[in-house]
Write a protein that holds these residues in place. Structure first.
Motif, PDB file in Angstrom:
ATOM      1  N   GLU A 186      42.465  35.362  28.036  1.00  0.00           N
ATOM      2  CA  GLU A 186      41.070  35.695  27.736  1.00  0.00           C
ATOM      3  C   GLU A 186      40.996  36.659  26.544  1.00  0.00           C
ATOM      4  O   GLU A 186      40.127  36.522  25.675  1.00  0.00           O
ATOM      5  N   ALA A 236      45.955  35.208  33.020  1.00  0.00           N
ATOM      6  CA  ALA A 236      44.594  34.745  32.736  1.00  0.00           C
ATOM      7  C   ALA A 236      43.845  35.774  31.890  1.00  0.00           C
ATOM      8  O   ALA A 236      43.134  35.420  30.932  1.00  0.00           O
ATOM      9  N   GLN A 237      44.015  37.051  32.195  1.00  0.00           N
ATOM     10  CA  GLN A 237      43.370  38.114  31.417  1.00  0.00           C
ATOM     11  C   GLN A 237      43.909  38.155  29.994  1.00  0.00           C
ATOM     12  O   GLN A 237      43.150  38.357  29.038  1.00  0.00           O
ATOM     13  N   GLU A 288      52.866  33.470  31.844  1.00  0.00           N
ATOM     14  CA  GLU A 288      53.444  34.038  33.068  1.00  0.00           C
ATOM     15  C   GLU A 288      54.950  34.243  32.963  1.00  0.00           C
ATOM     16  O   GLU A 288      55.503  35.132  33.633  1.00  0.00           O
ATOM     17  N   GLN A 342      48.839  28.925  30.536  1.00  0.00           N
ATOM     18  CA  GLN A 342      48.905  29.933  31.610  1.00  0.00           C
ATOM     19  C   GLN A 342      50.345  30.158  32.058  1.00  0.00           C
ATOM     20  O   GLN A 342      50.809  31.304  32.175  1.00  0.00           O
ATOM     21  N   ALA A 372      50.629  36.044  42.516  1.00  0.00           N
ATOM     22  CA  ALA A 372      49.179  36.206  42.365  1.00  0.00           C
ATOM     23  C   ALA A 372      48.855  37.180  41.233  1.00  0.00           C
ATOM     24  O   ALA A 372      47.936  36.937  40.440  1.00  0.00           O
ATOM     25  N   ASP A 373      49.620  38.248  41.145  1.00  0.00           N
ATOM     26  CA  ASP A 373      49.402  39.229  40.076  1.00  0.00           C
ATOM     27  C   ASP A 373      49.761  38.640  38.717  1.00  0.00           C
ATOM     28  O   ASP A 373      49.079  38.910  37.722  1.00  0.00           O
ATOM     29  N   ARG A 392      49.513  35.528  37.837  1.00  0.00           N
ATOM     30  CA  ARG A 392      48.440  34.601  37.451  1.00  0.00           C
ATOM     31  C   ARG A 392      47.228  35.355  36.908  1.00  0.00           C
ATOM     32  O   ARG A 392      46.630  34.965  35.909  1.00  0.00           O
ATOM     33  N   GLU A 393      46.882  36.427  37.592  1.00  0.00           N
ATOM     34  CA  GLU A 393      45.714  37.209  37.179  1.00  0.00           C
ATOM     35  C   GLU A 393      45.942  37.845  35.809  1.00  0.00           C
ATOM     36  O   GLU A 393      45.073  37.787  34.929  1.00  0.00           O
ATOM     37  N   ARG A 394      47.110  38.438  35.610  1.00  0.00           N
ATOM     38  CA  ARG A 394      47.396  39.103  34.331  1.00  0.00           C
ATOM     39  C   ARG A 394      47.497  38.099  33.190  1.00  0.00           C
ATOM     40  O   ARG A 394      47.050  38.358  32.060  1.00  0.00           O
TER      41      ARG A 394
END
Length: 227
Positions: free
Chosen positions: A127, A123-124, A105, A101, A116-117, A119-121
């Motif tokens: 995936e 993670a996507q 990043e 992760q 926060a953005d 981390r979300e991107r």
């Protein structure tokens, strides 16, 4: 679109001067896919470095969307790379002390994206390459194929226009090689990337619609209608 005009890259080794690239003219359309082949030391990686703005030509111009990469300041060139170009290397180039992760990043930090953005991107992105459940693992806890998937996620998380890959399957066994190529080809189609790859593997080269062969600094283009 890439437009290369008269690109020459000259190196001096002792008293000898060598042209890794010699007057290369090349056009690569947006969304195109090109494989680069040639003998060891024949200029393949040099050409990829020119396309990525990692090196500058001795003569000639490398333009990306009308921008002469060789004429940009280092700061502007760094910005172009950060925003527009994703890189995947043979050796993965992951930071060993960071998780999957966190490695992904790192590509978003230069873009000033909030934590926060990021981390979300990231993670996507993990995936999308089938590693969502391995986000917290260190590189040493992942197989070679999984490490390359992390590297691919890192290259794509910033949503680049161009993906450059230098022998991305060179350290992988045949089965894993095929998995990685299927992943890269799928992502190329899904995201409409301009995808340019250096490989010594002829079986991979035959899958590409367009092949650039470099010999003695000169580039020959072959179209593969069956790909």
């Amino acid at each position: 679109m890439y437009q290369l005009s008269g690109v020459t890259k000259r190196y001096t080794r002792g008293k000898k001067t060598v042209d890794a690239l010699a007057g290369v003219d090349l056009t690569i359309e947006d969304g195109g896919r090109l494989v680069i082949q040639g003998p060891t030391g024949g200029g393949k990686s040099t050409l990829l470095q020119m396309l990525g703005g990692l090196d500058r030509p001795t003569q000639g111009t490398v333009e990306l969307d009308g921008m002469n990469l060789g004429g940009l300041s280092e700061a502007k060139l760094t910005k172009v790379r950060a925003e527009n170009i994703g890189f995947v290397f043979q050796s993965f180039n992951l930071i060993p002390t960071l998780t999957a992760q966190e490695n992904v990043e790192t590509a978003l930090v230069p873009l000033g994206i909030k934590t926060a953005d990021r981390r979300e991107r990231a993670a996507q992105a993990l995936e999308s390459v089938g590693l969502g459940e391995r986000a917290g693992h260190l590189p040493s806890e992942l197989s070679g194929g999984q490490q390359q998937r992390v590297a691919i996620a890192r290259a794509l998380v910033k949503q680049p226009k161009v993906l450059l890959a230098d022998e991305p399957t060179g350290n992988l066994d045949e089965s894993t090689r095929d998995d990685i190529m299927e992943l890269l080809e799928g992502l190329w189609k899904e995201h409409g990337l301009t995808f340019i790859m250096v490989t010594h593997d002829s079986s991979i080269a035959r899958r590409a619609p367009r092949l650039a062969t470099i010999r003695k600094g000169k580039v020959t283009i072959t179209e593969n209608a069956a790909a």
